[in-house]
Design a protein around this motif. Structure first.
Motif, PDB file in Angstrom:
ATOM      1  N   ASN A 155      -7.454   3.948   5.342  1.00 19.19           N
ATOM      2  CA  ASN A 155      -6.767   5.024   6.034  1.00 19.19           C
ATOM      3  C   ASN A 155      -7.363   5.150   7.437  1.00 19.19           C
ATOM      4  O   ASN A 155      -8.586   5.149   7.594  1.00 19.19           O
ATOM      5  N   LEU A 212      -2.394   3.225   8.326  1.00 15.75           N
ATOM      6  CA  LEU A 212      -3.277   2.230   7.718  1.00 15.75           C
ATOM      7  C   LEU A 212      -3.886   1.321   8.778  1.00 15.75           C
ATOM      8  O   LEU A 212      -3.244   0.984   9.777  1.00 15.75           O
ATOM      9  N   VAL A 235      -8.192  -2.783   3.885  1.00 16.93           N
ATOM     10  CA  VAL A 235      -7.101  -1.872   4.210  1.00 16.93           C
ATOM     11  C   VAL A 235      -7.620  -0.460   4.018  1.00 16.93           C
ATOM     12  O   VAL A 235      -7.993  -0.079   2.912  1.00 16.93           O
ATOM     13  N   THR A 237       0.823  -1.208   0.000  1.00 15.54           N
ATOM     14  CA  THR A 237       0.000   0.000   0.000  1.00 15.54           C
ATOM     15  C   THR A 237       0.855   1.255   0.000  1.00 15.54           C
ATOM     16  O   THR A 237       0.608   2.190  -0.784  1.00 15.54           O
TER      17      THR A 237
END
Length: 341
Positions: free
Chosen positions: A274, A255, A272, A243
């Motif tokens: 933020n 993350l 996944v 990522t």
């Protein structure tokens, strides 16, 4: 009194506002805070997209009729997703309207099933506790039935290279032997990662990626066992590395990795996102289980390498329209025999 007369009209202040820089963007990009100036003095302007008007079928039809500039982002089986404009361009020229960025993210499920309708309908939510016995006797058979209905076709289309290959941002073919993050072990399981269909693919604050494993024997977190800990650690490491390599403006500690239970579909996958993404229902307690916490629980659970998540009770929420509630947990609450299993 003269001072009161000299004050600018409230609506004139908006026109006089001169943007300087973005302070914050949240709610998946739907709210922004801008720092700027008005007559040389600093001010902050926050803007939030208004709620959709939904009071009548006519209003919904008008909303649909106003959708313009539809751009296809991709499709897979019965799922399609687009960017579009909401048609709020009455006071601008056609050329200017064409320059305006899209303000709608559209997902289309067609043809949809009754299960889809239930999932997306407003409904009362209940917290339930799934014991190992309930899982084995009722939920596992339910999972098996859903898998046999062909609901994983879109997942297999991706994994087998038939669709969305241009969207894959990380593909790991698996490792056999060698030193890994936890010593010597075999990795027979490949995976790939691609943008989640709910992400606009550009707003880093709302980044949402999806990792799909190639192996077919793990349907949900219930199938995870102590013996899978090295594999899960490897997955975590590779997903974080992949990522930040794809999106260098982010760092690993920005993350969050989690798994849903109950998941929407019964093929193991990891989300996944933020960490700044505002947690809605899909990230709430009772829906999202942190990958690191799952790994820690597996490491400390009693038993041999075959001990795992099927041996513990899990508490999560269900909508009253879901089949698990109507067929299993609703009857159990009433002291009746479940219809499933």
């Amino acid at each position: 009194m003269a001072a009161e007369t000299d004050r600018p009209a409230p609506e004139a202040l908006i026109s006089a506002f001169e943007p300087d820089r973005l302070l914050k963007q949240d709610q998946s990009g739907r709210r922004i805070a801008i720092l700027g100036t008005i007559h040389g003095k600093q001010g902050i302007l926050t803007a939030e997209r208004a709620a959709f008007a939904t009071e009548s079928p006519e209003v919904l039809k008008a909303f649909h009729a106003a959708i313009t500039q539809v751009t296809n982002l991709g499709d897979n089986d019965i799922y399609r997703w687009y960017l579009a404009s909401s048609g709020g361009t009455n006071n601008v020229t056609a050329a200017a309207a064409a320059q305006q960025p899209p303000d709608l993210k559209l997902n289309l499920i067609w043809p949809c099933t009754e299960s889809h309708i239930k999932k997306y309908s407003e409904q009362v939510v209940r917290m339930v506790t799934e014991t190992p016995e309930i899982y084995h006797d009722h939920v596992r058979p339910y999972m098996s039935a859903k898998r046999e209905e062909g609901r994983l076709n879109w997942v297999f289309n991706i994994l087998e290279g038939r669709t969305e290959q241009e969207d894959v941002i990380l593909r790991d073919e698996g490792h056999r032997g060698g030193a890994g993050v936890a010593g010597e072990y075999h990795y027979d399981d490949a995976f790939l990662m691609l943008p989640d269909l709910n992400w606009d693919r550009k707003t880093m604050g709302s980044l949402h990626l999806l990792a799909l494993v190639q192996r077919r024997d793990i349907w949900s977190l219930r199938d995870l066992k102590k013996k899978h800990v090295p594999w899960l650690k490897y997955l975590r490491q590779r997903l974080l590395e992949g990522t930040v390599k794809m999106y260098p403006e982010l760092e690993k500690d920005q993350l969050k990795l989690y798994v849903h239970y109950q998941p929407t579909y019964y093929h193991f996958h990891i989300h996944v996102v933020n960490v700044m993404l505002e947690a809605g229902a899909t990230q709430a307690t009772g829906k999202a289980f942190g990958l690191e916490n799952i790994i820690s629980q597996l490491e400390t659970i009693s038993g041999d390498e075959e001990a795992g998540m099927a041996d513990v009770s899990l508490t999560y929420f269900l909508g009253e329209a879901s089949e698990l509630w109507t067929n299993v947990y609703g009857p159990l609450k009433r002291g009746e025999k479940p219809q499933a299993g």
